[in-house]
Design an enzyme around this catalytic site. Structure first.
Site, PDB file in Angstrom:
ATOM      1  N   PRO A 246      38.642  31.854  35.555  1.00 23.61           N
ATOM      2  CA  PRO A 246      39.467  32.379  34.459  1.00 23.61           C
ATOM      3  C   PRO A 246      39.626  33.900  34.358  1.00 23.61           C
ATOM      4  O   PRO A 246      39.215  34.523  33.380  1.00 23.61           O
ATOM      5  CB  PRO A 246      38.791  31.815  33.219  1.00 23.61           C
ATOM      6  N   CYS A 247      40.279  34.494  35.335  1.00 23.06           N
ATOM      7  CA  CYS A 247      40.543  35.936  35.263  1.00 23.06           C
ATOM      8  C   CYS A 247      41.530  36.271  34.145  1.00 23.06           C
ATOM      9  O   CYS A 247      41.577  37.411  33.682  1.00 23.06           O
ATOM     10  CB  CYS A 247      41.031  36.465  36.615  1.00 23.06           C
ATOM     11  N   HIS A 248      42.280  35.265  33.667  1.00 19.15           N
ATOM     12  CA  HIS A 248      43.208  35.504  32.557  1.00 19.15           C
ATOM     13  C   HIS A 248      42.466  35.839  31.259  1.00 19.15           C
ATOM     14  O   HIS A 248      43.074  36.372  30.335  1.00 19.15           O
ATOM     15  CB  HIS A 248      44.142  34.296  32.348  1.00 19.15           C
TER      16      HIS A 248
END
Length: 165
Positions: free
Chosen positions: A129-131
């Protein structure tokens, strides 16, 4: 080494998934992604290795799954892999900053830019989850998949309010 690939429809566009010969997910790219993968000669199109990923992504997009249980195998420098491991610890529905990621991996505040580069090089969008990484001031800073997708994903997770459109 064999690379398998498939495409999966999603609310954020058609996803391109790749896996290694052991079935571990090696990348997940969205259309127009900065640095995203494209199918290469010699890769094998086979949806078989991706059935679990497809089911989990469908549940995630339906708001029914908060944590992926997939075997991931991304290759990068030791620093990038430390950053990517830290991303896995950012819970659904929350956000963190580049500075907080730097602190989690024991890097100095001076390394924040390098952390940003490692986050931007994450080959496993959505499932890693880099978002969930935002600017220290709360701004929706760059996302390889596009800031509009980042906002959409964070809205799905309830981490930000999204205006009805």
């Amino acid at each position: 080494m064999v690379t398998y690939w498939t495409r999966i429809a999603s609310p954020v566009g058609e996803l391109l998934l790749t896996a290694d010969n052991e079935g571990a997910l090696t990348s997940l790219s969205v259309p127009g992604q900065k640095g995203g993968r494209s199918v290469e000669a010699g890769w094998l199109c086979d949806p078989g290795p991706f059935r679990g990923a497809e089911e989990q992504l469908a549940a995630y997009f339906a708001g029914e799954l908060k944590e992926f249980q997939l075997e991931l195998r991304a290759r990068g420098t030791e620093f990038r892999e430390r950053v990517w491991d830290a991303l896995d610890g950012v819970p659904y529905g929350s956000t963190t900053t580049y500075g907080e990621i730097a602190a989690r991996i024991g890097a100095s505040r001076m390394a924040v830019r390098a952390v940003g580069g490692a986050v931007g090089a994450n080959p496993l969008l959505i499932v890693r989850p880099c978002h969930r990484v935002i600017g220290a001031d709360g701004s929706m800073t760059g996302y390889a998949g596009g800031v509009e997708r980042k906002v959409w994903l964070l809205g799905l997770e309830g981490a930000v309010a999204v205006a009805a459109g």
